[in-house]
Design a protein around this motif. Structure first.
Motif, PDB file in Angstrom:
ATOM      1  N   THR B  90     -87.791  72.794  84.203  1.00  0.00           N
ATOM      2  CA  THR B  90     -86.828  73.099  83.140  1.00  0.00           C
ATOM      3  C   THR B  90     -85.565  72.263  83.316  1.00  0.00           C
ATOM      4  N   LYS B  91     -85.095  72.163  84.557  1.00  0.00           N
ATOM      5  CA  LYS B  91     -83.869  71.393  84.802  1.00  0.00           C
ATOM      6  C   LYS B  91     -84.064  69.930  84.407  1.00  0.00           C
ATOM      7  N   LEU B  92     -85.239  69.377  84.745  1.00  0.00           N
ATOM      8  CA  LEU B  92     -85.503  67.974  84.409  1.00  0.00           C
ATOM      9  C   LEU B  92     -85.548  67.784  82.891  1.00  0.00           C
ATOM     10  N   LEU B  93     -86.231  68.686  82.201  1.00  0.00           N
ATOM     11  CA  LEU B  93     -86.353  68.562  80.744  1.00  0.00           C
ATOM     12  C   LEU B  93     -84.992  68.693  80.067  1.00  0.00           C
ATOM     13  N   ARG B  94     -84.166  69.614  80.570  1.00  0.00           N
ATOM     14  CA  ARG B  94     -82.830  69.783  79.972  1.00  0.00           C
ATOM     15  C   ARG B  94     -81.980  68.536  80.182  1.00  0.00           C
ATOM     16  N   LYS B  95     -82.112  67.978  81.369  1.00  0.00           N
ATOM     17  CA  LYS B  95     -81.334  66.768  81.652  1.00  0.00           C
ATOM     18  C   LYS B  95     -81.772  65.640  80.713  1.00  0.00           C
ATOM     19  N   LEU B  96     -83.079  65.538  80.535  1.00  0.00           N
ATOM     20  CA  LEU B  96     -83.632  64.494  79.674  1.00  0.00           C
ATOM     21  C   LEU B  96     -83.123  64.663  78.238  1.00  0.00           C
ATOM     22  N   ALA B  97     -83.135  65.891  77.751  1.00  0.00           N
ATOM     23  CA  ALA B  97     -82.657  66.150  76.388  1.00  0.00           C
ATOM     24  C   ALA B  97     -81.177  65.782  76.278  1.00  0.00           C
ATOM     25  N   LEU B  98     -80.414  66.134  77.306  1.00  0.00           N
ATOM     26  CA  LEU B  98     -78.978  65.837  77.274  1.00  0.00           C
ATOM     27  C   LEU B  98     -78.749  64.324  77.320  1.00  0.00           C
ATOM     28  N   PHE B  99     -79.561  63.604  78.088  1.00  0.00           N
ATOM     29  CA  PHE B  99     -79.456  62.138  78.101  1.00  0.00           C
ATOM     30  C   PHE B  99     -79.713  61.578  76.704  1.00  0.00           C
ATOM     31  N   GLY B 100     -80.716  62.143  76.024  1.00  0.00           N
ATOM     32  CA  GLY B 100     -81.010  61.698  74.658  1.00  0.00           C
ATOM     33  C   GLY B 100     -79.769  61.828  73.787  1.00  0.00           C
ATOM     34  N   GLU B 101     -79.089  62.967  73.931  1.00  0.00           N
ATOM     35  CA  GLU B 101     -77.909  63.211  73.109  1.00  0.00           C
ATOM     36  C   GLU B 101     -76.728  62.329  73.513  1.00  0.00           C
ATOM     37  N   ILE B 102     -76.547  62.154  74.822  1.00  0.00           N
ATOM     38  CA  ILE B 102     -75.465  61.282  75.308  1.00  0.00           C
ATOM     39  C   ILE B 102     -75.676  59.872  74.750  1.00  0.00           C
ATOM     40  N   LEU B 103     -76.924  59.404  74.811  1.00  0.00           N
ATOM     41  CA  LEU B 103     -77.225  58.063  74.303  1.00  0.00           C
ATOM     42  C   LEU B 103     -76.918  57.974  72.817  1.00  0.00           C
ATOM     43  N   ASP B 104     -77.411  58.936  72.066  1.00  0.00           N
ATOM     44  CA  ASP B 104     -77.225  58.947  70.617  1.00  0.00           C
ATOM     45  C   ASP B 104     -75.732  58.866  70.285  1.00  0.00           C
ATOM     46  N   SER B 105     -74.961  59.725  70.932  1.00  0.00           N
ATOM     47  CA  SER B 105     -73.533  59.814  70.636  1.00  0.00           C
ATOM     48  C   SER B 105     -72.778  58.567  71.096  1.00  0.00           C
ATOM     49  N   HIS B 106     -73.049  58.115  72.308  1.00  0.00           N
ATOM     50  CA  HIS B 106     -72.341  56.937  72.827  1.00  0.00           C
ATOM     51  C   HIS B 106     -72.658  55.693  71.990  1.00  0.00           C
ATOM     52  N   ILE B 107     -73.932  55.560  71.587  1.00  0.00           N
ATOM     53  CA  ILE B 107     -74.316  54.375  70.811  1.00  0.00           C
ATOM     54  C   ILE B 107     -73.613  54.397  69.452  1.00  0.00           C
ATOM     55  N   LEU B 108     -73.613  55.579  68.828  1.00  0.00           N
ATOM     56  CA  LEU B 108     -72.891  55.731  67.555  1.00  0.00           C
ATOM     57  C   LEU B 108     -71.430  55.331  67.747  1.00  0.00           C
ATOM     58  N   HIS B 109     -70.827  55.821  68.822  1.00  0.00           N
ATOM     59  CA  HIS B 109     -69.403  55.583  69.019  1.00  0.00           C
ATOM     60  C   HIS B 109     -69.097  54.122  69.319  1.00  0.00           C
ATOM     61  N   VAL B 110     -69.767  53.556  70.317  1.00  0.00           N
ATOM     62  CA  VAL B 110     -69.380  52.197  70.705  1.00  0.00           C
ATOM     63  C   VAL B 110     -69.736  51.174  69.618  1.00  0.00           C
ATOM     64  N   TYR B 111     -70.839  51.382  68.937  1.00  0.00           N
ATOM     65  CA  TYR B 111     -71.256  50.386  67.942  1.00  0.00           C
ATOM     66  C   TYR B 111     -70.621  50.619  66.568  1.00  0.00           C
ATOM     67  N   MET B 112     -70.741  51.842  66.047  1.00  0.00           N
ATOM     68  CA  MET B 112     -70.356  52.075  64.650  1.00  0.00           C
ATOM     69  C   MET B 112     -68.863  52.368  64.515  1.00  0.00           C
ATOM     70  N   LEU B 113     -68.269  53.025  65.524  1.00  0.00           N
ATOM     71  CA  LEU B 113     -66.889  53.470  65.362  1.00  0.00           C
ATOM     72  C   LEU B 113     -65.890  52.561  66.078  1.00  0.00           C
ATOM     73  N   VAL B 114     -66.259  52.030  67.242  1.00  0.00           N
ATOM     74  CA  VAL B 114     -65.306  51.251  68.037  1.00  0.00           C
ATOM     75  C   VAL B 114     -65.458  49.741  67.819  1.00  0.00           C
ATOM     76  N   ALA B 115     -66.714  49.255  67.836  1.00  0.00           N
ATOM     77  CA  ALA B 115     -66.938  47.804  67.745  1.00  0.00           C
ATOM     78  C   ALA B 115     -66.236  47.153  66.543  1.00  0.00           C
ATOM     79  N   PRO B 116     -66.222  47.799  65.361  1.00  0.00           N
ATOM     80  CA  PRO B 116     -65.548  47.140  64.232  1.00  0.00           C
ATOM     81  C   PRO B 116     -64.092  46.763  64.539  1.00  0.00           C
ATOM     82  N   ASP B 117     -63.373  47.593  65.323  1.00  0.00           N
ATOM     83  CA  ASP B 117     -61.983  47.261  65.685  1.00  0.00           C
ATOM     84  C   ASP B 117     -61.925  45.981  66.497  1.00  0.00           C
ATOM     85  N   PHE B 118     -62.809  45.887  67.483  1.00  0.00           N
ATOM     86  CA  PHE B 118     -62.758  44.753  68.407  1.00  0.00           C
ATOM     87  C   PHE B 118     -63.264  43.468  67.762  1.00  0.00           C
TER      88      PHE B 118
END
Lengths: 158, 429
Positions: B90-118
């Motif tokens: 269970t701990k491994l699966l939860r971690k994996l799911a959370l990684f999925g979400e961290i990736l989704d959110s970070h990718i959205l942020h760095v590419y779609m929200l931040v990169a246009p400024d730079f």
């Protein structure tokens, strides 16, 4: 799957079947699953993919989108149109402001900017009667689903 | 002497509604606020009287981005309250799911929200025109992370398969193999991502502050652990209130927080500052390549820290997938609670920082709930950064100052809609 070239025509349903007639697209896909279609046609119930809709356009020569659409018509009426016929209205300030709620309009704008639109993008819009929090289609939309599916089979056979 | 008023009504490319208000009179900074005008959400009140099993599903709706993070913190709070110890799988699966979400959110942020400024474009649409491959890569990586969440938790957002004590659905072996293959292939996109961010120059600004993150002895902590500070000190989760010390400010519908200084930072940069030694070796070398060496005190570097965490999450996900495949993932019934009354705190590192859920449960019903959200913890720190930044750039045009401030707020990836709560007032008669 990864190594195979994708089918060149994609029938893409958009919408949320938990919101009553917004499930019209998914119902059309279901109806088409029982039909004989050309081999290069793929059916996909895309749900509500937002900007990722762009990825479904990749490598396709033709995409036929089926979705509930507010066109100011009577509930259950449907139209076939292409991007040249219409102006898609963005629901909010997506892409400029928040990225919540990105839908087909935003995905098409993004794909357009990337020059990633399929050569042919056809949209079948069905005017919903209800977008309530419930499953199941209204009678008028259920009738339209059959008609749209038949029309798509005809279009694919041409 | 300069006098100016900057009023950015509704900052774009952040989640939710916030305004920046800066008032400079004769070269002196009189006011510098990040006003939070988002409507309160009432989630803690909604939980009252609900069965504990519903809490993760209700609170996952606090956010469409951090849904798995809220569900995870919620489940851990309920489990700690009711004496449930989840299994290793269970701990491994939860971690994996959370990684999925961290990736989704970070990718959205760095590419779609931040990169246009730079990259000097106003939004993702001109970016797509100028650099279609960058946007296509972002969409590809986002889809991969969403698909990971879907096979583990039953759908892309708002996990349905995660429950108190375990899971109600498991991915098939084929799904695990397939997603592992796609993660392996994503390493190419990962390298491109790192190269892109290596080429971007951050605004030169630093301000020392306190950095807070969960910490564990043997891993870069995402779920459980103790609360650790870069200023020294560690607290058990149960003592989170002595760390967060929430208080109200008139211009914000979200509470502010402070620990050992006037403000502190949570999130990717805080995690790297606190847990650098526990990063995956690849992520650590990427951090070095990108010039992140703790303690990093430039808040604009939060986006760079997110890139490092993207690498960490991909590498760790592959590792966990291997472990799950190797151990032949099996059906497990959720662990049953030992009791139906109790009090517990759960914590998770979600994309924007440390998230706490705290429940009191009686006879299976939630009597009291408290959620402390990362953006709320960051607000005072963002304002402190703004106050330090503005005097150093007063010689710039109003437009440039506004741009610098917006980029600063955006760097924190604030999820304003999640952080607005309502004050619960009781009149004493």
């Amino acid at each position: 799957m990864d190594d195979q070239a994708p089918a060149t025509t994609l029938i893409l349903a958009l919408g949320n079947p938990l919101r009553a007639d917004d499930g019209a697209g998914a119902a059309v896909i279901k109806a088409l699953q029982g039909c004989r279609l050309p081999p290069d046609v793929e059916l996909l119930d895309g749900g509500t993919p937002g900007l990722e809709t762009v990825l479904y356009f990749e490598g396709r020569s033709r995409v036929i989108v089926v979705d509930a659409a507010d066109m100011g018509l009577e509930p259950g009426e449907w139209r076939r149109f292409t991007l040249g016929d219409i102006r898609l209205k963005s629901n909010d300030m997506a892409l400029r402001g928040t990225l919540h709620y990105a839908g087909l309009a935003e995905a098409v704008a993004l794909a357009g900017a990337m020059d990633a639109l399929p050569a042919e993008l056809v949209i079948y819009g069905i005017q919903p009667q209800s977008l309530d929090w419930q499953t199941g289609l209204s009678d008028v939309v259920r009738t339209a689903v059959g008609a749209v599916a038949r029309q798509i089979v005809q279009e694919l056979g041409r | 002497m300069t006098s100016m008023t900057i009023d950015v009504h509704h900052i774009t490319r952040v989640e939710g509604h916030g305004n920046i208000v800066v008032n400079v009179v004769n070269g002196k900074l009189e006011q510098c606020d990040l006003a939070i005008v988002e409507t309160p959400r009432f989630f803690e009140a909604m939980l009252k009287g609900r069965p504990y099993q519903e809490a993760s599903h209700i609170t996952s709706r606090i956010c469409g981005i951090c849904a798995t993070g809220h569900a995870t913190a919620s489940l851990r709070a309920a489990e700690n309250a009711l004496g449930v110890v989840p299994t290793k799988q269970t701990k491994l699966l939860r971690k994996l799911a959370l990684f999925g979400e961290i990736l989704d959110s970070h990718i959205l942020h760095v590419y779609m929200l931040v990169a246009p400024d730079f990259l000097g474009v106003g939004s993702v649409i001109p970016l797509a025109k100028q650099e279609p491959e960058i946007v296509m890569r972002a969409l590809r990586m986002k889809k991969l992370s969403g698909d990971l969440c879907a096979i583990i938790t039953g759908r892309h957002t708002h996990p349905i398969a995660m429950t108190v004590g375990g899971f109600t659905h498991y991915p098939t072996k084929e799904e695990l193999f397939d997603i592992r293959k796609r993660f392996e292939a994503a390493r190419v996109d990962l390298k491109e991502t790192v190269d892109l961010f290596e080429s971007l120059e951050l605004p030169a600004f630093t301000r020392e502050t306190e950095y807070i993150a969960l910490r564990k002895p043997d891993e870069y902590a995402f779920i459980d652990g103790e609360i650790a500070s870069s200023d020294g000190g560690a607290w058990p989760l149960e003592d989170y209130l002595t760390v967060t010390n929430e208080y109200l400010v008139p211009h914000s519908s979200a509470k502010h927080a402070k620990n050992q200084r006037d403000s502190y930072m949570v999130g990717a940069l805080a995690r790297i500052n606190v847990n650098f030694d526990r990063l995956h070796p690849h992520a650590k070398s990427v951090a070095e390549q990108l010039g992140l060496k703790p303690v990093v005190t430039n808040p604009y570097a939060i986006s760079v820290a997110q890139v490092v965490e993207i690498v960490h999450a991909v590498e760790e996900s592959i590792h966990i997938l291997d472990e799950l495949i190797g151990n032949c993932l099996k059906w497990e019934e959720p662990v049953k609670p030992e009791r139906l009354s109790g009090e517990g705190v759960g914590a998770a590192e979600v994309p924007r920082g440390t998230l706490f859920h705290h429940y009191t449960i009686e006879d299976g019903l939630i009597q009291k709930a408290n959620c402390v959200i990362p953006t709320g913890q960051n607000l005072a720190n963002i304002e402190a950064d703004m106050r330090a930044l503005v005097p150093t750039i007063l010689d710039k045009s109003e437009k440039e100052i506004t741009q610098s401030l917006e980029m600063l707020v955006r760097a924190y990836d604030p999820c304003i809609s999640c952080s607005a709560h309502l004050l619960n007032v009781e009149f004493v008669r």
